[in-house]
Design an enzyme around this catalytic site. Sequence first.
Site, PDB file in Angstrom:
ATOM      1  N   HIS A 135      -0.124   1.097   7.367  1.00 18.62           N
ATOM      2  CA  HIS A 135      -0.052   0.212   8.580  1.00 18.62           C
ATOM      3  C   HIS A 135       0.409  -1.146   8.039  1.00 18.62           C
ATOM      4  CE1 HIS A 135      -2.997  -1.938   6.129  1.00 18.62           C
ATOM      5  NE2 HIS A 135      -3.707  -0.805   5.970  1.00 18.62           N
ATOM      6  N   CYS A 167      -4.770   2.657   1.337  1.00 22.57           N
ATOM      7  CA  CYS A 167      -3.406   2.921   2.247  1.00 22.57           C
ATOM      8  C   CYS A 167      -2.373   2.344   1.747  1.00 22.57           C
ATOM      9  CB  CYS A 167      -4.102   2.045   3.700  1.00 22.57           C
ATOM     10  SG  CYS A 167      -5.537   3.060   4.505  1.00 22.57           S
TER      11      CYS A 167
END
Length: 267
Positions: free
Chosen positions: A226, A242
Amino acid sequence: MRRLLPLIAVALVTACAPPPGQFTARQAPAASPSAAPSPLPARPAPADLPRINYWEPAHGFPHDATPESLASIADGLHPRKTLAVYDAPGGRPRAFLPRSISGLPVVVPVVERRDGWVAILLPSVNRRIGWLPATGWEPRPLRDQVIVDLSDHRLTWLRDGRPHGAWTVAVGSSRTPTPLGRTFVLGRTTTHGHVYAGLDALVLGAVPDDKEALAASLQQGHTAIHGWSRRSAFGRSISNGCIRMPAEAQRVLLSHLETGSVVHVVR
């Protein structure tokens, strides 16, 4: 890949990097021609098998034999119906793979072929494969490949085996590392909060290796790629697992990566 999954709390990162070129795809050796053996038959699957979903891991499946491989994977598949997934060609059915997971159409990479069956990377569990007979699904070509080098904090995007972009990113910390091995893009989700640069996240099939190390609100989430608005994060190991990308890099990936694209996490 326009279907959106409701946001599951995840952590990601970004930053600009030098031009691409560090990685090139390695093609798997071609199999020598031979007479095709008769496919091994598939056992009937009990109706009460668990169903693979976003939240629960599938159990009883074998390890990916080459999780560190950087060989490009050009073939994926989409189930035409809910399919029983087996632990070996002609083996025991262990779970059902649906056509979609949390509203996202399922496309899974094919990593091996044997005895008339195909092996696929599984979602919601790390470094595991399942086997499907050659019916009940349709092929989907995969052109894109992402390599995340944890040591260099570098993400490289390849299309048709050629680098098309590379960026310095943030990855998981020593306590909450980004899971190693091969996984794939499960779909995309909206994000909330300025820190995500107002961009969708690419949710991966991988999940945290040690869920207990995460806050309770994150334990059932998936790893994702992201955008991240705080540039000081890039080049560091600080996320909950992440991959945090610079906003401009995340826009590139969102514009090009399709569901099923393979992501290799190495160190």
